[in-house]
Scaffold this motif. Structure first.
Motif, PDB file in Angstrom:
ATOM      1  N   UNK A  50       2.212  18.794 -22.143  1.00 44.41           N
ATOM      2  CA  UNK A  50       2.478  17.360 -22.256  1.00 44.41           C
ATOM      3  C   UNK A  50       2.368  16.738 -20.859  1.00 44.41           C
ATOM      4  N   UNK A  51       1.286  16.025 -20.605  1.00 41.10           N
ATOM      5  CA  UNK A  51       1.046  15.509 -19.257  1.00 41.10           C
ATOM      6  C   UNK A  51       2.042  14.430 -18.855  1.00 41.10           C
ATOM      7  N   UNK A  52       2.624  13.756 -19.829  1.00 36.80           N
ATOM      8  CA  UNK A  52       3.644  12.742 -19.493  1.00 36.80           C
ATOM      9  C   UNK A  52       4.853  13.396 -18.826  1.00 36.80           C
ATOM     10  N   UNK A  53       5.209  14.567 -19.304  1.00 36.58           N
ATOM     11  CA  UNK A  53       6.346  15.287 -18.728  1.00 36.58           C
ATOM     12  C   UNK A  53       5.943  16.082 -17.479  1.00 36.58           C
ATOM     13  N   UNK A  54       4.670  16.305 -17.346  1.00 40.79           N
ATOM     14  CA  UNK A  54       4.145  17.057 -16.201  1.00 40.79           C
ATOM     15  C   UNK A  54       4.402  16.303 -14.892  1.00 40.79           C
ATOM     16  N   UNK A  55       4.042  15.027 -14.870  1.00 43.40           N
ATOM     17  CA  UNK A  55       4.218  14.260 -13.635  1.00 43.40           C
ATOM     18  C   UNK A  55       5.697  14.091 -13.296  1.00 43.40           C
ATOM     19  N   UNK A  56       6.530  13.959 -14.295  1.00 42.90           N
ATOM     20  CA  UNK A  56       7.966  13.795 -14.066  1.00 42.90           C
ATOM     21  C   UNK A  56       8.592  15.008 -13.392  1.00 42.90           C
ATOM     22  N   UNK A  57       7.957  16.162 -13.509  1.00 44.18           N
ATOM     23  CA  UNK A  57       8.513  17.405 -12.973  1.00 44.18           C
ATOM     24  C   UNK A  57       8.150  17.651 -11.511  1.00 44.18           C
ATOM     25  N   UNK A  58       7.288  16.816 -10.933  1.00 38.05           N
ATOM     26  CA  UNK A  58       6.846  17.022  -9.552  1.00 38.05           C
ATOM     27  C   UNK A  58       7.977  16.704  -8.575  1.00 38.05           C
ATOM     28  N   UNK A  59       8.154  17.578  -7.602  1.00 31.42           N
ATOM     29  CA  UNK A  59       9.134  17.397  -6.527  1.00 31.42           C
ATOM     30  C   UNK A  59       8.432  17.640  -5.195  1.00 31.42           C
TER      31      UNK A  59
END
Length: 447
Positions: A156-165
């Motif tokens: 799920x790419x929408x959740x992918x970007x949210x996980x970046x730190x």
């Protein structure tokens, strides 16, 4: 993200007679009708015969004997591996290819070339084979598992970007089942955050996104030649890349940190290396197997598209969708969802049992990797506690919650393997007919 059904993307293609002769056959009993009872209720058991996999003939035998008699069995003094690498790069439209000892080795080699290590985070899907996870933890990096797009089975790419730190080192999408992940969106995320993209394409030989082969979009792509794969030599793998600097670093890492001569260190001070070389025998087998690869791929695509049309007419059976950019899936797996409410409450496990009795192997697929004891145990691993601390590892467990994947894998997901799609079109009719028969007698099968 917009998705399309499999039936909308297939390009019509003809298969040569020789290719048809090589394809495994599914043979069912004649005269099977939807009003006949399923086998589990006393119906007639269909006869079937899966041909062996892999498919081979004198082409593979000749390739092995040529290497045997050459007295040059390893890549360092042979020439077959180099020939295979050139051909493999050519069919994928990349400038370079490097053959290695497995798909896992391909990923591990790229991690080595990028110097992934303790303190780094790697973003990957939760719905994948455990090897994708293993290469991260082998480097003592932190795997960040991303939830699943339930309609496509992909990350799920929408959740992918949210996980970046700030600790994120790279993005590693997986083209699961041989179908491309949402490549355009993933590449855009990588550019936005200045992160390299490594494509885990281990199941995706000849899959295409907008007419280009997967494995040609990111910094590098990883492929597997393990015995179940669409192209195989029992074990083996390859890296594809358009970057000479990157492929050179990969070569050095997989060759004990040395260049092709075996004498000069190429990676620089303090960077690791190991031996992940492929053999000349494996490379020879792969060249032979590649002679059938495109024919087999077309056959899978034709049958998958037809089976999807049939399944779309059966309530409760939903084939996995493809993203709009997909112009070809490798169909290493034919993935679909099951809704037991449309089968009179017949459990998924009982459905699999009934389908298997009809002579049609079927699997639930991958599970909840994030909640498995194997993965959760990382939070108490002494090395990880030393590197990241107890607080970070507890937070890591919370970060890896994947509710959509839980829903998919606990209740719905099913798949067929790629050999099921190498039969005749009539076999697809018989597969669908078996599903309809089970649905018709679902109440009785529950008892």
């Amino acid at each position: 993200m917009k998705t399309i059904n499999r039936r909308h993307f297939l390009k019509a293609s003809a298969i040569a007679g020789a290719g048809l002769a090589l394809a495994p056959k599914l043979s069912f009993a004649q005269g099977t009708q939807s009003n006949n009872k399923p086998v589990l209720l006393g119906g007639r058991k269909p006869s079937y015969n899966f041909s062996r996999w892999p498919i081979y003939d004198q082409t593979e035998e000749k390739a092995l004997l040529e290497v045997l008699h050459s007295n040059k069995w390893g890549r360092l003094n042979g020439s077959i591996t180099t020939k295979f690498e050139a051909e493999y790069a050519k069919i994928h439209g990349t400038a370079h290819s490097l053959a290695v000892s497995s798909g896992t080795s391909a990923l591990y080699t790229m991690f080595g070339a990028l110097n992934v290590g303790p303190g780094d985070e790697v973003i990957l899907p939760v719905y994948t084979f455990v090897a994708s996870y293993n290469v991260v933890v082998l480097n003592y990096a932190l795997p960040i598992l991303i939830d699943t797009d339930i309609e496509t089975f992909q990350i799920d790419t929408k959740k992918m970007e949210q996980a970046i730190t700030p600790q994120t080192k790279l993005l590693m999408p997986v083209h699961i089942g041989g179908s491309p992940a949402d490549i355009d969106t993933i590449l855009a995320i990588g550019r936005k955050h200045n992160l390299p993209v490594i494509e885990d394409a281990c199941q995706a030989h000849l899959a295409e996104w907008k007419g280009k082969k997967v494995g040609s979009f990111g910094l590098g792509g990883a492929f597997s030649f393990q015995s179940s794969k669409n192209l195989n030599c029992a074990e083996g793998g390859a890296i594809t890349s358009n970057s000479k600097e990157f492929i050179d670093r990969c070569y050095s890492f997989h060759n004990q940190g040395q260049g092709g001569t075996g004498t000069s260190y190429e990676m620089g001070s303090g960077v690791r290396g190991t031996n992940l070389r492929i053999t000349e025998f494996q490379a020879g087998l792969l060249l032979a197997q590649m002679s059938r690869l495109e024919q087999q791929a077309r056959k899978r695509s034709e049958n998958a598209a037809y089976l999807t049309r049939l399944f779309n007419e059966i309530p409760g059976i939903t084939p996995a969708k493809l993203y709009r950019g997909t112009t070809n899936s490798a169909y290493h797996l034919y993935m679909f969802r099951y809704d037991q409410s449309k089968f009179a409450g017949l459990s998924r496990d009982r459905f699999i049992e009934a389908l298997s009795a009809e002579g049609i192997p079927c699997s639930r697929g991958y599970g909840q990797m994030n909640s498995s004891d194997y993965v959760r145990g990382l939070a108490s691993n002494k090395h990880y506690l030393k590197i990241y601390g107890e607080k970070t590892m507890k937070e890591w467990l919370e970060r890896n919650q994947c509710p959509q994947n839980d829903k998919l894998t606990k209740e719905q997901s099913l798949w067929f393997t790629q050999t099921m799609l190498l039969g005749e079109r009539s076999d697809m009719d018989k597969i669908a007919e078996a599903v309809r028969r089970i649905q018709k007698f679902a109440k009785e099968l529950k008892k």
